[in-house]
Motif scaffolding. Structure first.
Motif, PDB file in Angstrom:
ATOM      1  N   GLU A 113       1.125  -1.471   0.260  1.00 42.43           N
ATOM      2  CA  GLU A 113      -0.122   0.290  -0.520  1.00 42.43           C
ATOM      3  C   GLU A 113       1.277   1.557   0.150  1.00 42.43           C
ATOM      4  N   LEU A 114       1.752   0.823   0.635  1.00 39.48           N
ATOM      5  CA  LEU A 114       2.752   2.460   0.565  1.00 39.48           C
ATOM      6  C   LEU A 114       3.681   2.632  -0.590  1.00 39.48           C
ATOM      7  N   LEU A 115       3.881   1.670  -1.149  1.00 34.45           N
ATOM      8  CA  LEU A 115       4.702   2.010  -2.518  1.00 34.45           C
ATOM      9  C   LEU A 115       3.604   2.482  -3.441  1.00 34.45           C
ATOM     10  N   ASN A 116       2.625   1.986  -3.646  1.00 32.36           N
ATOM     11  CA  ASN A 116       1.252   2.106  -3.769  1.00 32.36           C
ATOM     12  C   ASN A 116       0.666   4.196  -3.878  1.00 32.36           C
ATOM     13  N   ARG A 117       0.822   4.826  -2.931  1.00 37.63           N
ATOM     14  CA  ARG A 117       1.198   5.630  -2.308  1.00 37.63           C
ATOM     15  C   ARG A 117       2.243   6.666  -2.614  1.00 37.63           C
TER      16      ARG A 117
END
Length: 343
Positions: A77-81
């Motif tokens: 999720e952090l990578l997508n953000r």
């Protein structure tokens, strides 16, 4: 909270093309007579040129850097953000740039941290995603806060309590004395709630479904250093430096058992991964910009071994980057939970 070493690579299609040339401004009286509509068109054109330049710069980024992962989101999720922030800054994708040649932004992370954990998350961008294998096989360092007297099914505070035992007779000397048993080359049983797989599915997924899951056999892992930083019963703080495939949750649980009690992880922070440290190299979210990442890539390039230094791309490589969907391990010895995932 697992120290299971995985990397994830994702891609986004960026549409780029020659930047529109700004309209001629004219001279003399013609300039003074420029209509509001013309001025607005010129401003829009200049903004488009600026966005095109940012998109070009974004696509040119290659290397490995680190970000600060807070508690809460998963590593994916952090990578997508991060990816969304970069695309938004570059104005991508843009409806005005349809039908133009597409290029792919390739970005990935390695060394997954659970959602309840925080700290250093190493990121590869561009051709840097291919460097994650070598970069992430090194040591990792964690600060873990454990709680004596309580065991959970996940081995951390997010799980259901499965057992409670007294801890009041455990002294600091007892705890320090037991740590030597867990230092060096040891055998460790991975947690049931982990990224390890059975029949192609993660054990954690099967556990959440309520399916019966057998523990994986103990496997060799390495602990380079282990020290007690603080002891305020029932809480204790450890500083751990370990190799790949190591689970801090299993360590804390095993320490509790060795003290004739039980324990789980309350907090976990990764302070170092390979040459990247939390204090010096991990970018906070307000620094997730194209310029800040470019500076970080330059700063971090000196941390890489000479054999990993990025070579200049060949002319044909600069036209279009293609995401390679492959599975590779992050350690010298292949583990089921040590793979790069593509999406």
């Amino acid at each position: 909270m697992a120290a299971a070493e995985t990397a994830l690579v994702s891609s986004s299609s960026l549409e780029t093309g020659p930047a529109p040339a700004p309209e001629s401004t004219g001279t003399g009286a013609a300039t003074a007579a420029t209509s509001p509509a013309t001025a607005a068109a010129r401003t829009g054109s200049e903004a488009m040129v600026s966005k095109a330049a940012l998109a070009t710069k974004l696509l040119s980024l290659s290397g490995v850097f680190a970000v600060h992962k807070p508690k809460g989101p998963t590593s994916a999720e952090l990578l997508n953000r991060l990816k969304e922030k970069l695309l938004a800054e570059a104005g991508m994708p843009s409806p005005e740039w349809t039908k133009r040649k597409k290029q792919t932004l390739k970005i990935g992370h390695g060394g997954t941290l659970d959602s309840a954990a925080g700290g250093v998350l190493v990121v590869g961008i561009g051709r840097g995603t291919k460097m994650l294998t070598s970069m992430l096989s090194g040591s990792k360092r964690y600060v873990a806060v454990g709680e004596l007297g309580r065991a959970t099914d996940t081995l951390d505070s997010t799980g259901k309590v499965t057992e409670e035992k007294p801890y009041d007779k455990i002294t600091q000397e007892d705890l320090e004395g037991i740590l030597q048993k867990f230092t060096g080359n040891i055998m460790q049983v991975p947690p049931l709630y982990s990224a390890l797989k059975k029949d192609g599915q993660r054990l954690s997924t099967l556990m959440k479904r309520g399916e019966a899951v057998e523990a994986k056999p103990a496997r060799p892992v390495t602990v380079y250093s282990l020290s007690l930083q603080k002891f305020q019963p029932p809480f204790f703080t450890l500083d751990v430096e370990c190799g790949g495939g190591f689970y801090i949750r299993s360590l804390v649980s095993d320490i509790g058992k060795a003290l004739s009690s039980c324990a789980n992880v309350l907090e976990l922070t990764r302070t170092k991964q390979g040459p990247f440290t939390l204090e010096e190299h991990a970018l906070p979210e307000d620094k997730w910009t194209i310029d800040d990442i470019a500076q970080s890539l330059e700063h971090c390039s000196c941390l890489l071994p000479a054999e990993l230094a990025l070579k200049k791309p060949k002319p044909e490589e600069s036209h279009e980057q293609v995401l390679s969907c492959e599975y590779i391990t992050l350690d010298e010895v292949k583990r089921e939970d040590d793979v790069i995932k593509t999406c």
